[in-house]
Design a protein around this motif. Structure first.
Motif, PDB file in Angstrom:
ATOM      1  N   THR A  36       0.858  -1.193   0.000  1.00 24.16           N
ATOM      2  CA  THR A  36       0.000   0.000   0.000  1.00 24.16           C
ATOM      3  C   THR A  36       0.893   1.242   0.000  1.00 24.16           C
ATOM      4  N   SER A  38       1.585   5.418  -1.323  1.00 24.48           N
ATOM      5  CA  SER A  38       1.449   6.156  -2.578  1.00 24.48           C
ATOM      6  C   SER A  38       2.296   5.542  -3.688  1.00 24.48           C
ATOM      7  N   THR A  39       3.433   4.962  -3.325  1.00 25.40           N
ATOM      8  CA  THR A  39       4.417   4.563  -4.331  1.00 25.40           C
ATOM      9  C   THR A  39       3.896   3.569  -5.372  1.00 25.40           C
ATOM     10  N   GLY A 131       7.319  -1.120  -0.901  1.00 23.46           N
ATOM     11  CA  GLY A 131       7.825   0.242  -0.846  1.00 23.46           C
ATOM     12  C   GLY A 131       8.880   0.294   0.253  1.00 23.46           C
ATOM     13  N   ILE A 132       9.323   1.479   0.566  1.00 24.66           N
ATOM     14  CA  ILE A 132      10.281   1.634   1.671  1.00 24.66           C
ATOM     15  C   ILE A 132       9.900   2.892   2.434  1.00 24.66           C
ATOM     16  N   ARG A 166      -1.535  11.785   6.258  1.00 20.64           N
ATOM     17  CA  ARG A 166      -2.172  12.415   5.099  1.00 20.64           C
ATOM     18  C   ARG A 166      -3.372  11.628   4.585  1.00 20.64           C
ATOM     19  N   LYS A 201      13.067   9.564   0.057  1.00 19.74           N
ATOM     20  CA  LYS A 201      13.446   8.152   0.245  1.00 19.74           C
ATOM     21  C   LYS A 201      14.928   7.902  -0.040  1.00 19.74           C
TER      22      LYS A 201
HETATM   23  P1  PGA Z   1       4.692   5.427   0.527  1.00 16.77           P
HETATM   24  O1  PGA Z   1       4.959   4.435   1.751  1.00 16.77           O
HETATM   25  O2  PGA Z   1       4.647   4.585  -0.687  1.00 16.77           O
HETATM   26  O3  PGA Z   1       3.359   6.070   0.819  1.00 16.77           O
HETATM   27  O4  PGA Z   1       5.820   6.395   0.515  1.00 16.77           O
HETATM   28  C1  PGA Z   1       5.938   3.449   1.625  1.00 16.77           C
HETATM   29  C2  PGA Z   1       6.148   2.755   2.951  1.00 16.77           C
HETATM   30  O5  PGA Z   1       5.954   3.374   4.005  1.00 16.77           O
HETATM   31  O6  PGA Z   1       6.518   1.567   2.947  1.00 16.77           O
END
Ligand code: PGA
Length: 259
Positions: A36, A38-39, A131-132, A166, A201
């Motif tokens: 999940t 945004s990425t 994601g990271i 957000r 990131k």
């Molecule tokens: P993001 O979150 O894609 O919303 O930046 C990535 C994550 O926290 O693993």
């Protein structure tokens, strides 16, 4: 790790979608691990576009990395609901093929064990999208997570709660606890595709790819995995020391070799 320095977020989405498409064409009953945040949204939009052009997901199943504890079922920010809305529904993946840990279960440790068992029964994950976090988390394995961890309850750091505020009406609404696949669970996926966008990131990506293996940056555990693809835009690549080397490896890669 294979690090691919992409021109922009569109190329990140396209290359990730190429990997998913190649898998699903080769193995229609593929098991996808989905993230999940945004990425991955660009990837999900690209997969929806390819589905509209004929790519089928009827036999695919999908597994969530993590889930908030305590959000009511169908809450718009529960991760199951986010993935249903952003990916499963647009690509025609049926609800019963979307699996996640239930953050409303009465017995959360038993729920974590159940989720591990369902994952194992499915034969494990073919391709896991991750994601990271800006703090190096992968799934909700925050810094100091055991590198050998399995699915369990975790407490979010204030930074992660602030990063995720957000999506909620107010910061206080962000749950404090989550259920998340452990780092050892993530490492069992046969291919891990890490996506990162934006300069926020950059430090986490550099620590994950080039830094020491350390619970300070949980994503660094991916260095132990034999098949990881890291797709980054210029912002997320900004702190990588060996960017020239990654560029050359990608340029010289035999064209027949997929991600
Ligand atoms: P993001 O979150 O894609 O919303 O930046 C990535 C994550 O926290 O693993």
């Amino acid at each position: 790790m294979e690090v691919v320095l992409c021109d922009d977020e569109h190329e990140v989405a396209r290359l990730a979608a190429d990997a998913v498409e190649a898998l699903v064409r080769a193995r229609p009953a593929a098991v996808l691990g989905v993230a999940t945040g945004s990425t991955p949204l660009g990837l999900y939009r690209e997969l929806a576009r390819r589905h509209a052009a004929g790519l089928r997901f009827d036999e695919v199943s999908a597994f969530l990395l993590d889930e908030y504890v305590g959000l009511p079922p169908r809450h718009p920010q529960s991760y199951r609901e986010v993935v249903r809305r952003e990916l499963a529904a647009p690509v025609g993946l049926a609800d019963e093929r979307l699996h996640g840990p239930d953050g409303t279960a009465a017995d959360l440790p038993a729920e974590c064990a159940r989720y591990e068992a369902v994952l194992a029964a499915a034969g494990g994950i073919d391709l896991q999208v991750v994601g990271i976090g800006a703090n190096g988390h992968v799934a909700f394995n925050e810094p100091s997570s055991s590198l050998g961890s399995r699915t369990r309850i975790k407490t979010l750091t204030p930074r992660t709660r602030a990063d995720n505020a957000r999506f909620f009406a107010s910061p206080e609404e962000v749950p404090r606890h989550v259920l998340t696949q452990g780092l050892a669970t993530v490492l069992e996926a046969r291919h891990v595709v890490l996506l990162a966008l934006g300069v926020a990131k950059a430090g986490a990506v550099a620590a994950a790819v080039e830094g020491p293996l350390s619970a300070r940056c949980p994503a660094s555990v991916l260095q132990l995995h034999p098949h990881v693809t890291v797709l980054v835009d210029p912002g997320a690549a900004a702190s990588l020391q060996d960017a020239d080397h990654y560029r050359q490896v990608w340029r010289d890669k035999p064209h027949w070799q997929g991600l």
